[in-house]
Design a protein around this motif. Sequence first.
Motif, PDB file in Angstrom:
ATOM      1  N   LEU A  31      -7.005   2.495  -6.340  1.00  0.00           N
ATOM      2  CA  LEU A  31      -6.867   3.607  -5.546  1.00  0.00           C
ATOM      3  C   LEU A  31      -5.310   4.041  -5.433  1.00  0.00           C
ATOM      4  CD1 LEU A  31      -9.497   2.766  -2.932  1.00  0.00           C
ATOM      5  CD2 LEU A  31      -9.457   4.408  -4.712  1.00  0.00           C
ATOM      6  N   SER A  32      -5.013   5.492  -5.633  1.00  0.00           N
ATOM      7  CA  SER A  32      -3.416   5.620  -5.377  1.00  0.00           C
ATOM      8  C   SER A  32      -3.107   5.653  -3.880  1.00  0.00           C
ATOM      9  CB  SER A  32      -3.341   7.160  -5.916  1.00  0.00           C
ATOM     10  OG  SER A  32      -4.217   8.039  -5.412  1.00  0.00           O
ATOM     11  N   VAL A  33      -1.696   5.355  -3.635  1.00  0.00           N
ATOM     12  CA  VAL A  33      -1.323   5.264  -2.104  1.00  0.00           C
ATOM     13  C   VAL A  33       0.057   6.037  -2.293  1.00  0.00           C
ATOM     14  CG1 VAL A  33      -0.486   3.932  -0.210  1.00  0.00           C
ATOM     15  CG2 VAL A  33      -2.393   2.934  -1.891  1.00  0.00           C
ATOM     16  N   SER A  34       0.036   7.151  -1.619  1.00  0.00           N
ATOM     17  CA  SER A  34       1.085   7.918  -1.448  1.00  0.00           C
ATOM     18  C   SER A  34       2.115   7.378  -0.235  1.00  0.00           C
ATOM     19  CB  SER A  34       1.143   9.379  -1.131  1.00  0.00           C
ATOM     20  OG  SER A  34       2.441  10.155  -1.046  1.00  0.00           O
ATOM     21  N   THR A  35       3.578   7.277  -0.684  1.00  0.00           N
ATOM     22  CA  THR A  35       4.583   7.119   0.374  1.00  0.00           C
ATOM     23  C   THR A  35       5.616   8.100   0.188  1.00  0.00           C
ATOM     24  OG1 THR A  35       5.549   5.328  -0.824  1.00  0.00           O
ATOM     25  CG2 THR A  35       3.916   4.557   0.712  1.00  0.00           C
ATOM     26  N   VAL A  36       6.664   8.276   1.176  1.00  0.00           N
ATOM     27  CA  VAL A  36       7.753   9.192   1.125  1.00  0.00           C
ATOM     28  C   VAL A  36       8.931   8.276   0.703  1.00  0.00           C
ATOM     29  CG1 VAL A  36       9.231  10.544   2.599  1.00  0.00           C
ATOM     30  CG2 VAL A  36       7.109  10.911   2.887  1.00  0.00           C
ATOM     31  N   LEU A  37       9.005   7.070   0.911  1.00  0.00           N
ATOM     32  CA  LEU A  37      10.013   5.986   0.606  1.00  0.00           C
ATOM     33  C   LEU A  37       9.649   4.916  -0.212  1.00  0.00           C
ATOM     34  CD1 LEU A  37      12.088   6.067   4.195  1.00  0.00           C
ATOM     35  CD2 LEU A  37      12.560   7.484   2.091  1.00  0.00           C
ATOM     36  N   SER A  38      10.523   4.599  -0.937  1.00  0.00           N
ATOM     37  CA  SER A  38      10.337   3.374  -1.936  1.00  0.00           C
ATOM     38  C   SER A  38      10.496   1.938  -1.135  1.00  0.00           C
ATOM     39  CB  SER A  38      11.255   3.552  -2.901  1.00  0.00           C
ATOM     40  OG  SER A  38      12.433   3.002  -2.364  1.00  0.00           O
ATOM     41  N   ASP A  39      10.081   1.028  -1.905  1.00  0.00           N
ATOM     42  CA  ASP A  39       9.898  -0.246  -1.227  1.00  0.00           C
ATOM     43  C   ASP A  39      11.495  -0.855  -1.026  1.00  0.00           C
ATOM     44  OD1 ASP A  39      10.821  -0.900  -3.780  1.00  0.00           O
ATOM     45  OD2 ASP A  39       9.159  -2.464  -4.043  1.00  0.00           O
ATOM     46  N   ALA A  40      12.443  -0.205  -1.012  1.00  0.00           N
ATOM     47  CA  ALA A  40      13.896  -0.316  -0.538  1.00  0.00           C
ATOM     48  C   ALA A  40      14.073  -0.413   0.958  1.00  0.00           C
ATOM     49  CB  ALA A  40      14.861   0.448  -1.054  1.00  0.00           C
ATOM     50  N   PHE A  41      12.947   0.599   1.485  1.00  0.00           N
ATOM     51  CA  PHE A  41      12.853   0.758   3.033  1.00  0.00           C
ATOM     52  C   PHE A  41      11.502   0.114   3.652  1.00  0.00           C
ATOM     53  CE2 PHE A  41      14.675   4.173   0.648  1.00  0.00           C
ATOM     54  CZ  PHE A  41      15.755   4.670   1.584  1.00  0.00           C
ATOM     55  N   PRO A  42      11.735  -0.192   4.962  1.00  0.00           N
ATOM     56  CA  PRO A  42      10.425  -1.051   5.380  1.00  0.00           C
ATOM     57  C   PRO A  42       9.042  -0.033   5.201  1.00  0.00           C
ATOM     58  CG  PRO A  42      12.351  -1.050   6.794  1.00  0.00           C
ATOM     59  CD  PRO A  42      12.781  -0.259   5.690  1.00  0.00           C
ATOM     60  N   TRP A  43       8.970   1.199   5.244  1.00  0.00           N
ATOM     61  CA  TRP A  43       8.067   2.178   5.124  1.00  0.00           C
ATOM     62  C   TRP A  43       7.279   1.904   3.545  1.00  0.00           C
ATOM     63  CZ3 TRP A  43       8.788   8.151   6.118  1.00  0.00           C
ATOM     64  CH2 TRP A  43       7.706   8.829   6.013  1.00  0.00           C
ATOM     65  N   GLY A  44       8.489   1.789   2.751  1.00  0.00           N
ATOM     66  CA  GLY A  44       7.741   1.468   1.252  1.00  0.00           C
ATOM     67  C   GLY A  44       6.986   0.039   1.218  1.00  0.00           C
ATOM     68  N   GLN A  45       7.890  -0.836   1.886  1.00  0.00           N
ATOM     69  CA  GLN A  45       7.279  -2.084   1.778  1.00  0.00           C
ATOM     70  C   GLN A  45       5.908  -2.369   2.387  1.00  0.00           C
ATOM     71  OE1 GLN A  45      10.644  -4.510   3.706  1.00  0.00           O
ATOM     72  NE2 GLN A  45      12.116  -3.271   2.196  1.00  0.00           N
ATOM     73  N   ALA A  46       5.733  -1.585   3.627  1.00  0.00           N
ATOM     74  CA  ALA A  46       4.545  -1.676   4.414  1.00  0.00           C
ATOM     75  C   ALA A  46       3.334  -1.203   3.359  1.00  0.00           C
ATOM     76  CB  ALA A  46       4.540  -0.526   5.257  1.00  0.00           C
ATOM     77  N   ALA A  47       3.519  -0.374   2.586  1.00  0.00           N
ATOM     78  CA  ALA A  47       2.447   0.056   1.549  1.00  0.00           C
ATOM     79  C   ALA A  47       2.216  -1.082   0.459  1.00  0.00           C
ATOM     80  CB  ALA A  47       2.671   1.249   0.895  1.00  0.00           C
ATOM     81  N   GLU A  48       3.226  -1.679  -0.047  1.00  0.00           N
ATOM     82  CA  GLU A  48       3.301  -2.693  -1.083  1.00  0.00           C
ATOM     83  C   GLU A  48       2.573  -3.879  -0.418  1.00  0.00           C
ATOM     84  OE1 GLU A  48       3.898  -2.629  -4.335  1.00  0.00           O
ATOM     85  OE2 GLU A  48       5.162  -0.785  -4.360  1.00  0.00           O
ATOM     86  N   LYS A  49       2.917  -4.244   0.770  1.00  0.00           N
ATOM     87  CA  LYS A  49       2.404  -5.260   1.696  1.00  0.00           C
ATOM     88  C   LYS A  49       0.870  -5.147   1.761  1.00  0.00           C
ATOM     89  CE  LYS A  49       2.257  -9.272   4.148  1.00  0.00           C
ATOM     90  NZ  LYS A  49       2.806 -10.457   3.364  1.00  0.00           N
ATOM     91  N   TRP A  50       0.390  -3.803   1.859  1.00  0.00           N
ATOM     92  CA  TRP A  50      -1.045  -3.573   2.025  1.00  0.00           C
ATOM     93  C   TRP A  50      -1.834  -3.649   0.494  1.00  0.00           C
ATOM     94  CZ3 TRP A  50      -3.006   2.099   2.859  1.00  0.00           C
ATOM     95  CH2 TRP A  50      -4.383   2.182   3.280  1.00  0.00           C
ATOM     96  N   ALA A  51      -1.136  -3.251  -0.415  1.00  0.00           N
ATOM     97  CA  ALA A  51      -1.525  -3.359  -1.877  1.00  0.00           C
ATOM     98  C   ALA A  51      -1.609  -4.797  -2.102  1.00  0.00           C
ATOM     99  CB  ALA A  51      -0.718  -2.611  -2.885  1.00  0.00           C
ATOM    100  N   GLU A  52      -0.611  -5.805  -1.921  1.00  0.00           N
ATOM    101  CA  GLU A  52      -0.728  -7.187  -2.002  1.00  0.00           C
ATOM    102  C   GLU A  52      -1.893  -7.785  -1.459  1.00  0.00           C
ATOM    103  OE1 GLU A  52       1.814 -10.607  -0.549  1.00  0.00           O
ATOM    104  OE2 GLU A  52       3.040  -9.311  -1.087  1.00  0.00           O
ATOM    105  N   LEU A  53      -1.973  -7.561  -0.332  1.00  0.00           N
ATOM    106  CA  LEU A  53      -3.154  -8.221   0.671  1.00  0.00           C
ATOM    107  C   LEU A  53      -4.526  -7.790  -0.005  1.00  0.00           C
ATOM    108  CD1 LEU A  53      -1.791  -7.778   4.245  1.00  0.00           C
ATOM    109  CD2 LEU A  53      -2.198  -9.893   3.040  1.00  0.00           C
ATOM    110  N   VAL A  54      -4.581  -6.400  -0.273  1.00  0.00           N
ATOM    111  CA  VAL A  54      -6.037  -6.071  -0.873  1.00  0.00           C
ATOM    112  C   VAL A  54      -6.236  -6.676  -1.786  1.00  0.00           C
ATOM    113  CG1 VAL A  54      -7.290  -3.983  -1.808  1.00  0.00           C
ATOM    114  CG2 VAL A  54      -5.741  -3.747   0.342  1.00  0.00           C
ATOM    115  N   GLU A  55      -5.328  -6.731  -2.921  1.00  0.00           N
ATOM    116  CA  GLU A  55      -5.619  -7.338  -4.274  1.00  0.00           C
ATOM    117  C   GLU A  55      -5.972  -8.832  -4.110  1.00  0.00           C
ATOM    118  OE1 GLU A  55      -3.537  -7.752  -8.809  1.00  0.00           O
ATOM    119  OE2 GLU A  55      -2.386  -6.819  -7.265  1.00  0.00           O
TER     120      GLU A  55
END
Length: 336
Positions: A31-55
């Motif tokens: 599934l695709s997940v959109s974010t405005v900022l990359s994982d250099a920022f907490p916002w992007g890290q939140a999305a990456e953390k979500w992806a990591e936990l789901v997998e």
Amino acid sequence: MKSASRISRIAAAVAGAAVLTAALSAQARELSVSTVLSDAFPWGQAAEKWAELVEERTGGELTLRVYPNSQLVAGDQTREFSAMRSGLIDMAVGSTINWSPQVPELNLFSLPFFMPDEAAVDAVTSGASGEMIFEAIESRGVIPLAWGENGFRQLSNSRGPIDEPADLDGLKIRVVGSPLFQDTFTALGADPTQMSWADAKPALTTGAVDGQENPLSVFDVARIDQVGQQYLTLWNYMNDPLVFAVNQQVWETLSEEERTILRETAVEAGEWEIAMTREQESERLAAIQERGVEVTELTEEQHQAFVNATQSVHEKWTPRIGEELVDAAREAIESR
């Protein structure tokens, strides 16, 4: 004959492998997940953390692919909610600001100087008002799962210190595509200029705009001080919660187990990101000051002057947001 038999066995093996591959592909889903900022920022890290936990929780049967920098909407972050609602995006970790043009209730968080501190934000998101906001999002075809946080937004500029509304007179301030932001900075005497984040840094670099407003995490990581923003005012004029969400049609195709995992991991990733964002605030401020940025902290009297100057914005926008929602949020804040 032996050659024909061997070819048959090879063909059977290839066919069997193809069937197995197809079966595995049918089980695994991305599934695709959109974010405005990359994982250099907490916002992007939140999305990456979500992806990591789901997998991790699904054993790889369900994976989330994060697309940062608003790339799924060609850099226009205000189109993200519409794209998710229509199915062009499966999921997103999005800003309440960016989604507010489609969900007016989200403007609650953008009311200037409405939320005095982090405890107030938590009281709103975790209480009846938070439930009302999630209901508003869901009524528009998107399933909200959890809260995250981009943080309180601060004001920077290249002209000089700002500690009273008069200091903003005539300054061109970059704002996101929300009419409420236009009204807020107009009430303060500034010249609000709407542009996407992708266009903001070049505009600051050339001096096309004098200032901008963003959380400390964005100011720090994006090194906004390098594009002439040498004056920073800590005024906490609004907070920008994030929302983890899924397109409704996608949600309906998921099993109950997958839905539970998505929601639980979103909550976990959100709590992790909120804690991290808040813990890093003092370090980020120190780093910004070490780079030579002049930081202004408002006294109670100075803060009140900005509050008074923006009362007309509350009067205009409260009916648009919803009197009942604003009252519920105010009650939550007062009883925090």
